[in-house]
Design a protein around this motif. Structure first.
Motif, PDB file in Angstrom:
ATOM      1  N   UNK A  60      30.403   6.313 -54.294  1.00  0.00           N
ATOM      2  CA  UNK A  60      30.871   5.530 -55.437  1.00  0.00           C
ATOM      3  C   UNK A  60      29.671   4.846 -56.093  1.00  0.00           C
ATOM      4  N   UNK A  61      29.506   5.038 -57.390  1.00  0.00           N
ATOM      5  CA  UNK A  61      28.399   4.430 -58.125  1.00  0.00           C
ATOM      6  C   UNK A  61      28.946   3.480 -59.188  1.00  0.00           C
ATOM      7  N   UNK A  62      28.117   2.574 -59.709  1.00  0.00           N
ATOM      8  CA  UNK A  62      28.585   1.623 -60.725  1.00  0.00           C
ATOM      9  C   UNK A  62      29.127   2.305 -61.973  1.00  0.00           C
ATOM     10  N   UNK A  63      28.673   3.528 -62.259  1.00  0.00           N
ATOM     11  CA  UNK A  63      29.139   4.229 -63.453  1.00  0.00           C
ATOM     12  C   UNK A  63      30.529   4.839 -63.282  1.00  0.00           C
ATOM     13  N   UNK A  64      31.043   4.868 -62.055  1.00  0.00           N
ATOM     14  CA  UNK A  64      32.319   5.531 -61.796  1.00  0.00           C
ATOM     15  C   UNK A  64      33.527   4.676 -62.137  1.00  0.00           C
ATOM     16  N   UNK A  65      33.331   3.384 -62.368  1.00  0.00           N
ATOM     17  CA  UNK A  65      34.461   2.495 -62.654  1.00  0.00           C
ATOM     18  C   UNK A  65      35.028   1.870 -61.390  1.00  0.00           C
ATOM     19  N   UNK A  66      35.391   0.603 -61.474  1.00  0.00           N
ATOM     20  CA  UNK A  66      35.972  -0.085 -60.321  1.00  0.00           C
ATOM     21  C   UNK A  66      34.980  -0.384 -59.219  1.00  0.00           C
ATOM     22  N   UNK A  67      33.681  -0.351 -59.548  1.00  0.00           N
ATOM     23  CA  UNK A  67      32.656  -0.533 -58.514  1.00  0.00           C
ATOM     24  C   UNK A  67      32.676  -1.931 -57.891  1.00  0.00           C
ATOM     25  N   UNK A  68      32.790  -3.016 -58.682  1.00  0.00           N
ATOM     26  CA  UNK A  68      32.833  -4.353 -58.050  1.00  0.00           C
ATOM     27  C   UNK A  68      34.006  -4.507 -57.088  1.00  0.00           C
TER      28      UNK A  68
END
Length: 254
Positions: free
Chosen positions: A195-203
């Motif tokens: 999971x990367x920050x660009x994938x959405x829902x990362x936080x």
């Protein structure tokens, strides 16, 4: 000279659960990160045991940990019966319920180990639910039982530690479940184990994974609270021989 923490009574048993689980997580995490299967920043525990070869190590060690956890909970069950000289029916009832909850939680741990999320996700999630939810119920039950014997058997510090850890398990479980659902609803990536920050829902994903690690560590620390009390336990096996008509051979009357 032998360290008393390992050698006195049955104190080694609950400690072995924590050592085995920590070894499982450490080895599988190290291998999965080094091979690029998961990111180093707080992956889900199950993600570190999803792909070969770490999945083989993860499954083998976690199965051993599940067996040790069940053995610990069974010894605790027998120990409560031994200390319940007043035969408090409430304690006996909840002790039995705790054993059932703990046994199912250990079974769930084994299911998590053997049914990887990328193979049979539904069974994996059901096993995780059994392990974490029923394990939390078990923790609360034995926190209450500990208070029934405080301070004669369980120290006030141990009782308080178990209650705090049980509550930490509960809140961590809620945070893990809620934020996992929110993160999944926002995810637009291709590989959930990376999971990367660009994938959405990362936080939300990070909050969920951190909560899961806190949940796992809380369970391990809960088992460690048994060490002092287990050091006072000695287990013996009584073996009796019988004839073909079921008469005890070692009976003085025979």
């Amino acid at each position: 000279m032998c360290n008393p923490w390992f050698c006195v009574g049955m104190g080694w048993l609950p400690m072995s659960v924590g050592v085995m689980v920590m070894a499982t997580f450490t080895i599988s995490y190290s291998i999965s990160v080094s091979l690029g299967h998961v990111p180093a920043e707080f992956p889900y525990i199950s993600d570190t045991g999803t792909y070969v070869p770490e999945s083989c190590i993860f499954g083998q060690l976690l199965n051993i940990a599940a067996a040790l956890a069940f053995a610990t909970m069974y010894v605790r069950y027998k120990n409560v019966i031994e200390y319940n000289h007043n035969e408090d029916s409430r304690v006996l009832l909840w002790n039995k319920i705790g054993l059932v909850m703990g046994s199912l939680a250990a079974l769930g741990m084994s299911m998590v180990a053997n049914f990887q999320e990328h193979n049979i996700l539904d069974v994996h999630l059901f096993g995780a639910f059994m392990c974490f939810f029923l394990g939390t119920v078990y923790a609360y039950i034995h926190s209450w039982i500990s208070y029934q014997f405080c301070p004669i058997w369980s120290s006030k510090q141990a009782c308080m530690a178990r209650l705090v850890l049980a509550s930490l398990c509960l809140f961590s479980l809620l945070f893990t479940s809620i934020f996992a659902a929110v993160a999944q609803s926002k995810w637009e990536g291709e590989k959930p184990t990376k999971w990367s920050p660009e994938d959405g829902g990362f936080p939300e994903h990070i909050v969920s994974t951190v909560s899961e690690w806190i949940l796992a560590v809380s369970f391990l620390l809960y088992f460690f609270t048994y060490i002092r009390e287990f050091q006072k336990i000695r287990m013996e096996a009584n073996i009796r021989l019988y004839t073909e008509d079921m008469m005890p051979i070692n009976d003085p009357e025979v």
